[in-house]
Design a protein around this motif. Structure first.
Motif, PDB file in Angstrom:
ATOM      1  N   ASP A  17      -7.744   2.308   3.574  1.00 27.40           N
ATOM      2  CA  ASP A  17      -6.863   1.720   2.555  1.00 27.40           C
ATOM      3  C   ASP A  17      -5.816   0.847   3.254  1.00 27.40           C
ATOM      4  O   ASP A  17      -5.244   1.240   4.273  1.00 27.40           O
ATOM      5  CB  ASP A  17      -6.185   2.843   1.756  1.00 27.40           C
ATOM      6  N   GLY A  60       0.606  -0.857   2.960  1.00 29.12           N
ATOM      7  CA  GLY A  60       1.657  -1.719   2.393  1.00 29.12           C
ATOM      8  C   GLY A  60       1.130  -3.000   1.778  1.00 29.12           C
ATOM      9  O   GLY A  60       1.747  -4.061   1.913  1.00 29.12           O
ATOM     10  N   PHE A  61      -0.017  -2.928   1.088  1.00 33.24           N
ATOM     11  CA  PHE A  61      -0.585  -4.148   0.531  1.00 33.24           C
ATOM     12  C   PHE A  61       0.189  -4.680  -0.673  1.00 33.24           C
ATOM     13  O   PHE A  61       0.060  -5.859  -1.010  1.00 33.24           O
ATOM     14  CB  PHE A  61      -2.081  -3.964   0.207  1.00 33.24           C
ATOM     15  N   SER A  62       0.983  -3.834  -1.324  1.00 34.40           N
ATOM     16  CA  SER A  62       1.799  -4.347  -2.437  1.00 34.40           C
ATOM     17  C   SER A  62       2.725  -5.430  -1.877  1.00 34.40           C
ATOM     18  O   SER A  62       2.890  -6.505  -2.476  1.00 34.40           O
ATOM     19  CB  SER A  62       2.627  -3.230  -3.063  1.00 34.40           C
ATOM     20  N   ASP A 115      -6.755 -11.517  -6.720  1.00 33.34           N
ATOM     21  CA  ASP A 115      -6.949 -12.682  -5.870  1.00 33.34           C
ATOM     22  C   ASP A 115      -8.381 -12.623  -5.343  1.00 33.34           C
ATOM     23  O   ASP A 115      -8.728 -11.749  -4.549  1.00 33.34           O
ATOM     24  CB  ASP A 115      -5.950 -12.677  -4.710  1.00 33.34           C
ATOM     25  N   ASP A 167      -7.425  -2.664  -2.276  1.00 36.93           N
ATOM     26  CA  ASP A 167      -7.307  -2.728  -0.816  1.00 36.93           C
ATOM     27  C   ASP A 167      -7.995  -1.543  -0.159  1.00 36.93           C
ATOM     28  O   ASP A 167      -7.621  -1.152   0.940  1.00 36.93           O
ATOM     29  CB  ASP A 167      -5.820  -2.793  -0.416  1.00 36.93           C
TER      30      ASP A 167
HETATM   31  P1  ATP Z   1      -0.069   2.235   0.862  1.00 42.15           P
HETATM   32  O1  ATP Z   1       0.308   1.757   2.233  1.00 42.15           O
HETATM   33  O2  ATP Z   1       0.496   3.566   0.516  1.00 42.15           O
HETATM   34  O3  ATP Z   1      -1.548   2.146   0.582  1.00 42.15           O
HETATM   35  P2  ATP Z   1       0.090  -0.061  -0.845  1.00 42.15           P
HETATM   36  O4  ATP Z   1       1.232  -0.979  -1.155  1.00 42.15           O
HETATM   37  O5  ATP Z   1      -1.058  -0.664  -0.085  1.00 42.15           O
HETATM   38  O6  ATP Z   1       0.677   1.212  -0.138  1.00 42.15           O
HETATM   39  P3  ATP Z   1      -1.867   0.715  -2.848  1.00 42.15           P
HETATM   40  O7  ATP Z   1      -1.791   1.854  -3.816  1.00 42.15           O
HETATM   41  O8  ATP Z   1      -2.941   0.804  -1.819  1.00 42.15           O
HETATM   42  O9  ATP Z   1      -0.434   0.557  -2.216  1.00 42.15           O
HETATM   43  O10 ATP Z   1      -2.019  -0.569  -3.714  1.00 42.15           O
HETATM   44  C1  ATP Z   1      -2.506  -1.779  -3.252  1.00 42.15           C
HETATM   45  C2  ATP Z   1      -1.855  -2.902  -4.012  1.00 42.15           C
HETATM   46  O11 ATP Z   1      -2.416  -4.163  -3.619  1.00 42.15           O
HETATM   47  C3  ATP Z   1      -2.053  -2.803  -5.504  1.00 42.15           C
HETATM   48  O12 ATP Z   1      -0.850  -3.139  -6.141  1.00 42.15           O
HETATM   49  C4  ATP Z   1      -3.110  -3.848  -5.817  1.00 42.15           C
HETATM   50  O13 ATP Z   1      -3.009  -4.386  -7.103  1.00 42.15           O
HETATM   51  C5  ATP Z   1      -2.814  -4.891  -4.761  1.00 42.15           C
HETATM   52  N1  ATP Z   1      -4.017  -5.669  -4.405  1.00 42.15           N
HETATM   53  C6  ATP Z   1      -5.012  -5.292  -3.569  1.00 42.15           C
HETATM   54  N2  ATP Z   1      -5.951  -6.230  -3.499  1.00 42.15           N
HETATM   55  C7  ATP Z   1      -5.566  -7.237  -4.307  1.00 42.15           C
HETATM   56  C8  ATP Z   1      -6.133  -8.500  -4.669  1.00 42.15           C
HETATM   57  N3  ATP Z   1      -7.312  -8.891  -4.183  1.00 42.15           N
HETATM   58  N4  ATP Z   1      -5.464  -9.291  -5.535  1.00 42.15           N
HETATM   59  C9  ATP Z   1      -4.274  -8.906  -6.024  1.00 42.15           C
HETATM   60  N5  ATP Z   1      -3.687  -7.722  -5.730  1.00 42.15           N
HETATM   61  C10 ATP Z   1      -4.317  -6.901  -4.883  1.00 42.15           C
END
Ligand code: ATP
Ligand code: ATP
Ligand code: MG
Ligand code: MG
Length: 280
Positions: free
Chosen positions: A29, A32-34, A47, A76
């Motif tokens: 996973d 920090g993808f947010s 996206d 992600d």
């Molecule tokens: P952590 O490090 O705990 O995983 P995170 O910020 O990555 O924190 P996630 O729960 O994994 O939290 O959420 C991933 C976020 O990235 C979501 O908000 C999701 O909508 C966004 N995201 C991932 N891929 C895309 C994409 N292709 N287009 C737009 N948004 C995306």
């Protein structure tokens, strides 16, 4: 060095081999993808370039670990399924999780320029965490995959409605959140249709279903090859099996994996051993 006085420290390491005859899921996973989405201005709710990049990285991971029978990804995250009989790293959990997560990370960063053209990647580089989970039965593994695909559906329906309210409906994030509080999926479909003329079921499948990556075998040819191999020694059989897996075509699809249809058409994906049919 091997027998130095310091050698004893090795005994502090814990042996973390996963139990035999379990399907091993390595789920990675994005960290920090947010934040990363905001930084690189990912299109919301989805996206496409970023999803294509995730999928391209996953294909390379599947290609290089021949024991992976299938992978499923959304947002992600990606889940890589190792066959129940996989022996890689003597099934040691940390070795498996770190090898998959680091390869995925390297592929993601190296493939970035191809998929995110004109967007320069900067520090902090994208990274992925990884964990292993064991599932002792096909049924539970299927439920695991269904859980991830249902999660994709629930999140995507919510995000699609939320972002339409914000981007086309002029709501603030808080207002849109408030409006969606307590709604069920029928309500969200209704909002999308009546307010924005969107039929959710016509949205691209990559967004609604996520992505399945698997090794596809030509059953006819492989059936014959298997019979031939079965008469040969087990070592050369293993070698041939490895070659067969490496040669297999890697398919990428966006389809339902909750129902039986996908699995019934491709019984070899979760077959116990070569030549055996799907089943316990
Ligand atoms: P952590 O490090 O705990 O995983 P995170 O910020 O990555 O924190 P996630 O729960 O994994 O939290 O959420 C991933 C976020 O990235 C979501 O908000 C999701 O909508 C966004 N995201 C991932 N891929 C895309 C994409 N292709 N287009 C737009 N948004 C995306
Ligand atoms: P595994 O995947 O099991 O770790 P490996 O081939 O990486 O297998 P290691 O025990 O990690 O095996 O050994 C690393 C090898 O790389 C050693 O032979 C070491 O001498 C060599 N090596 C590592 N760094 C360097 C370096 N900077 N210059 C020359 N050789 C190196
Ligand atoms: Mg994340
Ligand atoms: Mg996530």
């Amino acid at each position: 060095m091997a027998n130095s006085e310091f050698q004893y420290v090795r005994s502090f390491e814990t042996w973390d081999a996963l139990p035999p005859s379990n399907w091993i899921v390595v789920r990675i996973d994005g960290r920090g993808f947010s934040k990363l989405c905001k930084k690189y201005d990912f299109a919301k709710p989805n996206d496409r370039r970023a999803l294509d990049l995730m999928n391209a990285a996953a294909v390379e991971v599947v290609r290089s670990f021949v024991d992976i029978v299938l992978a499923y990804g959304q947002s992600d995250e990606y889940s890589f399924i190792f066959h129940e009989s996989a022996q890689l790293f003597e099934r040691r959990a940390v070795k498996l999780a770190t090898s998959v997560a680091t390869q995925f990370t390297a592929e993601y960063c190296m493939l970035w320029p191809k998929y995110m053209q004109g967007v320069e990647l900067e520090r902090p580089w994208p990274t992925f965490d990884g964990r292993c989970v064991c599932y002792p039965k096909r049924k539970i593994l299927r439920d695991y995959l269904a859980w991830r695909q249902a999660d994709c559906h629930i999140n995507n329906l919510y995000n699609t409605t939320f972002w339409n309210l914000v981007l086309k409906g002029g709501r603030t994030g808080t207002e849109a959140e408030e409006e969606l509080k307590g709604t069920v999926s029928g309500d969200k479909n209704e909002i999308l249709f009546t307010k924005f003329g969107i039929n959710y079921n016509k949205e691209d499948e990559i967004y609604r279903k996520g992505t399945v990556v698997y090794r596809a075998y030509d059953l006819e040819v492989n059936g014959q090859e298997r019979n031939k191999e079965a008469t040969e020694g087990s070592k050369s059989q293993l070698e041939k099996e490895k070659k067969r897996k490496m040669k297999a075509k890697i398919e990428v699809e966006h389809c339902d994996i909750i129902g039986d249809g996908f699995w019934e058409k491709r019984p070899y994906i979760l077959a116990s051993k070569r030549g055996e049919d799907y089943g316990e």
